[in-house]
Design an enzyme around this catalytic site. Structure first.
Site, PDB file in Angstrom:
ATOM      1  N   GLY A 211      66.553  29.589 -18.449  1.00 28.66           N
ATOM      2  CA  GLY A 211      65.187  29.892 -18.566  1.00 28.66           C
ATOM      3  C   GLY A 211      64.338  29.006 -19.470  1.00 28.66           C
ATOM      4  O   GLY A 211      64.728  28.195 -19.887  1.00 28.66           O
ATOM      5  N   CYS A 212      62.938  29.251 -19.317  1.00 25.58           N
ATOM      6  CA  CYS A 212      62.048  28.067 -19.953  1.00 25.58           C
ATOM      7  C   CYS A 212      62.179  28.050 -21.538  1.00 25.58           C
ATOM      8  O   CYS A 212      62.374  27.202 -21.943  1.00 25.58           O
ATOM      9  CB  CYS A 212      60.651  28.335 -19.524  1.00 25.58           C
ATOM     10  N   TYR A 213      62.070  29.369 -21.919  1.00 25.73           N
ATOM     11  CA  TYR A 213      62.520  29.456 -23.605  1.00 25.73           C
ATOM     12  C   TYR A 213      63.766  28.782 -24.014  1.00 25.73           C
ATOM     13  O   TYR A 213      63.610  28.070 -24.868  1.00 25.73           O
ATOM     14  CB  TYR A 213      62.022  30.893 -23.976  1.00 25.73           C
TER      15      TYR A 213
ATOM     16  N   SER B 145      64.126  25.069 -24.035  1.00 27.01           N
ATOM     17  CA  SER B 145      63.746  24.238 -25.334  1.00 27.01           C
ATOM     18  C   SER B 145      64.342  24.665 -26.601  1.00 27.01           C
ATOM     19  O   SER B 145      64.598  23.789 -27.575  1.00 27.01           O
ATOM     20  CB  SER B 145      62.089  24.963 -25.420  1.00 27.01           C
TER      21      SER B 145
END
Lengths: 345, 345, 345, 345
Positions: free
Chosen positions: D148-150, D153
């Site tokens: 996932g994107c979150y 990061s």
């Protein structure tokens, strides 16, 4: 009807004071100053007020200002403010200062984050102007140090927890996000449209000057020394601050119960709105108003509370709160001139 | 003090009416309707008004609405408006309709751009509510067709030229740019943030439904039939319309002289600001206000005049103008509730 | 593989050249200059290229630059460019100049809109670098004057009409809208985020310096003198120019037929896309690419054609076109390094 | 040269895959599917790729897709992905799945945050595709669950601390801010331009579905169970995620030393950039690239470390990372097709 001066009227907090005061039935703005723009009309530097303000900006000469006005807002940079505020007080004027110069109890704290204070004895007489926490002192004050934008959003968000001893004082974190107007109207590459748009970033991590102001007030609320990790961020938008606040709960409590504590703490407050369970604030729902919206949740998995607060940084975080303080200092109804609803969208 | 209903309150013009009327000293909003959101409180769909409005949205039943209110704003889609407006009139209520349904003199023109009109005899009694052009008719009206956002910016920008016969009627071009709120609050891919942001585009080129409304009013001003090329564009911002208007001058005239003509035409108008020579309007200087700002230049090289006008599409282009009409229809001061200065930045 | 210098690399067209050239298989950037930032690494002023460029910015000394590079891009302000370009030519280097200094056929025209030209004899040897119109001249040139951003969008949009004599030359209007990056990276209040965001405005109405450049090229296409009304506007976004172009048709023609004329005119062009009937371009569909998208409609009601063209102002309107010219001047495939698709959203 | 299918190509991650793969020298996209838009050309739903893609979207029939392609990206909603991925595997195709369906080690964890897993035995064979942490497993995988994107990061930001046991596992907080494209291309009121612009807000506080994915990977890095407080926010911009990460240090360490630890941990990584002391990332400096930028500071006052990481959510947070995984799975150079520099501004 009182006569009011806005000293340092060429920045964003200056124009916001003029905008708000234009709708205030008990105020006439009689004097505006600006060093950069002296000699220009207000409409030349802020076309939005054309045909409604015909005042010409003057250089700042305290005696002349005092001749024209009963009440004075100083919207100057720190250091510049403390160079003139004592003159206004001596001339018998009440002052709300929007800089950092009169927000600190301790000249030493001020000195360690800014520079040596020029008039610590004046500092001692000033009141930190967060009405929801310290209304009575404000009503008696001659000089109010108007809170910073970040501190307003953070202190209002954490006050009920600290006053009620519900949170571990060593666990506090404030992750705050501010619109660009907080950076002022000076010409800088960093706040050019193309540098900021599509660019979300942190800045001043662990070293921002609002930290001691936040800690001073949180400590007073808690009755003992509180430290906090504070990280400001820049959001590509004009107005608004949203603070996400974290703390470890000292005791178990449900979200429902904690919301009751908050509602009780802010009962009767016209500008603080505690949101229903499951809802969180957005800057777009307070923009253009003096509201501070607060939502929260207790995360049972981690034992933490997460509080989210939102304000318009130029209103409840600056000029609106300054007018709220002026209302209290003059015995006007506290919401006078401040009852506009948020502009959405 | 009059009791007011907002019929169709769940869109952006609806919330804007509620926001403006909240600050109107002679109005109490007593009824709000919405088919989609019936049963919900206003704050559920517009958190910005939390704690200031406690009304619950109802399904639209004209008789019930008329029992609760003296004056009615209809902020419905076209077609839906003309289905209910006659009922309100029969029940003795005055109406400002924000749809296109009562803006046209000719039912045939309406039919050719929209659909057949349901009550052409009612249409005949309505007044096109652009007060700067037709204040007297508005003051006697029972039904006002509130102008479209684009037409307001274009007609105000061209009126002095046409009334004074200073421009070639076959040469007119209106290149208009609107903020996204003009597209409404419906869930559509086309107005998602990521589709619009960083995306400037034209749409409805040469076929937009505001064209006949613009030509109707320009023709009335000119005293003969006028056609215009009208191109709307979408700007990645919340509020504002800026129209750039081109025409070939019928006679030679200087910029200075033409500005005098405009100032004379709009003398005494509280909401139209003619800018000094060399200055042009920006949507950011009218946002949140009922102003229409106008700047212009005569281009001697090409024999054309270029007029630039700016409004807040949700205020002077919709809800603000509707309140202005309501004030006139009720004998209130025309600026009542509309004197807020623009929110800048 | 050629060695390339970017002279004046600290602005937005400079960084855009570095970005594009990084992906060009036949280019190595060996020298970058900046007076303001000499001594700093590229990554210090443009963190986006960290770890990919290790060059240090130098002060501009033509001989040193020429020692390091075979081919030179000058991305300097006008005036500054013509002070150094002749030196590079004398040292046997080919140059693409992104300023206005080498775009004009007539030194007098240049002088009347800018200042007296320092080397009119050099100006005479330069080629206006719009490859779709003048590819052959570019391939033989030693000095290319890279077109302005507005002129690129306008000339490409009108060229087929003028070359084919299909439009009244006295009727042309270009209403153009540019993103903020066109205003450069200098620190100015006017391009601060809060001044621009939510602020759409016109500027330089009837007096913008791109006017003579546009008229020069349109006149060459038409074979006779053409004047145009040109109005630039500022859009709150980072990148993109959209031009809406109006002209009265010299003869009757359908939209379908006119689209065929356009497709024929641009047959084989890799960077011009003619959209299907009923579609119009958006800046968001060309952003990050070297494309120019064009849509159009014939408005039978008014006898006008409306052409809409869109480019990325920093690419097809500046640095991309400069690389396209470099490719042609060096015999590289014209699309080399320029085949990236637009970044959407 | 391999043939590639993009299954579910009509969303933002779909178009981003097409954009990136267009520039990949070893890939030809031979098949695209979409239920909503079957029968339309790619250019109809994404005008940005006009003239570069002529593919027509098909309904998803696994056998037909497998006939046309050697390698498959599934960019479907969760649940829809696990309904088809096993078919592709059975047909001998390698798959990178961009949904949540194959990111979890434990079917029970998946079930408790999403729904029961349809093929837990397939789930067991999948690899969590964060190459900087698990490159070797990816290179042998037939099925990669793209992070996932979150989580990307956050995990990249915290990995060096956890792997080296430098932080108290009970103290972790991730305050993340995402651009709007993360919410997808579905028509929803919540992501309309006017709802999002000027509106910064938190959502899914303490209940977001990325939490278990983050905790799974952090626990693996730490070698013991880790919990984290995770708060996502929505930023009014197109692209980018910035995560601000807080933890209490297990031992005293200087900022300088900790930066060395990070540089050592990511030595040789092409897509992770550790910023110099005193600098923090901005989403605008990674936009359009596969970079993850990381800055950090040790706050001696509070004993905490603050790490800030930034990615482009559609690239390193989705489609770019998917291509990076594809490169590894196929033995291509890891940066192939991914070496574009960020688009700034």
């Amino acid at each position: 009807m009182i006569k009011v001066a806005v000293v340092g009227a060429s920045g964003y907090t200056g124009i916001e004071l003029l905008r708000i005061l234009h709708g205030h039935p008990e105020v006439e703005v009689t004097c505006v100053t600006s060093e950069r723009s002296a000699g220009k009309s207000v409409a030349e530097i802020f076309p939005s007020v054309r045909d409604r303000y015909s005042l010409v900006l003057e250089r700042l000469e305290p005696v002349r200002v005092a001749e024209k006005a009963d009440f004075i807002f100083t919207a100057l940079p720190h250091q510049a403010a403390m160079e003139v505020v004592p003159s206004f007080l001596k001339l018998g004027k009440k002052v709300v200062d929007l800089s950092a110069d009169y927000r600190f109890r301790s000249p030493d704290v001020y000195a360690s984050w800014y520079q040596p204070h020029l008039n610590p004895e004046v500092l001692r007489t000033s009141v930190y102007g967060l009405p929801e926490i310290r209304r009575d002192s404000v009503s008696d004050a001659f000089l109010v140090g108007n809170p910073g934008c970040y501190p307003t959003s953070i202190i209002l968000g954490l006050a009920p927890l600290l006053r009620n001893g519900m949170v571990d004082h060593t666990s506090l974190i404030a992750d705050s996000k501010s619109a660009v107007s907080g950076a002022g109207r000076g010409a800088k590459v960093d706040t050019l449209f193309c540098e900021v748009n599509e660019g979300f970033k942190a800045y001043g991590v662990a070293v921002h000057r609002h930290t001691p102001e936040i800690e001073q007030e949180l400590s007073l609320l808690a009755g003992e020394s509180v430290t906090i990790s504070f990280t400001p961020h820049l959001v590509p938008m004009d107005r608004g601050i949203l603070s996400t606040l974290y703390g470890r709960l000292a005791e178990e409590v449900s979200t429902t119960r904690l919301l009751e504590v908050y509602r009780e703490f802010y009962r009767g407050e016209k500008f603080v709105r505690i949101l229903p369970e499951g809802l969180y604030p957005s800057t777009s729902h307070v923009r253009g108003s003096n509201f501070c919206d607060i939502g929260l949740v207790v995360d049972q998995r981690t034992g933490r509370v997460v509080v989210v607060s939102a304000i318009d940084n130029l209103i409840k975080g600056a000029s609106g709160q300054a007018v709220q303080n002026m209302n209290i200092m003059n015995g006007f109804p506290e919401t006078m001139g401040l009852d506009a609803l948020p502009l959405f969208p």
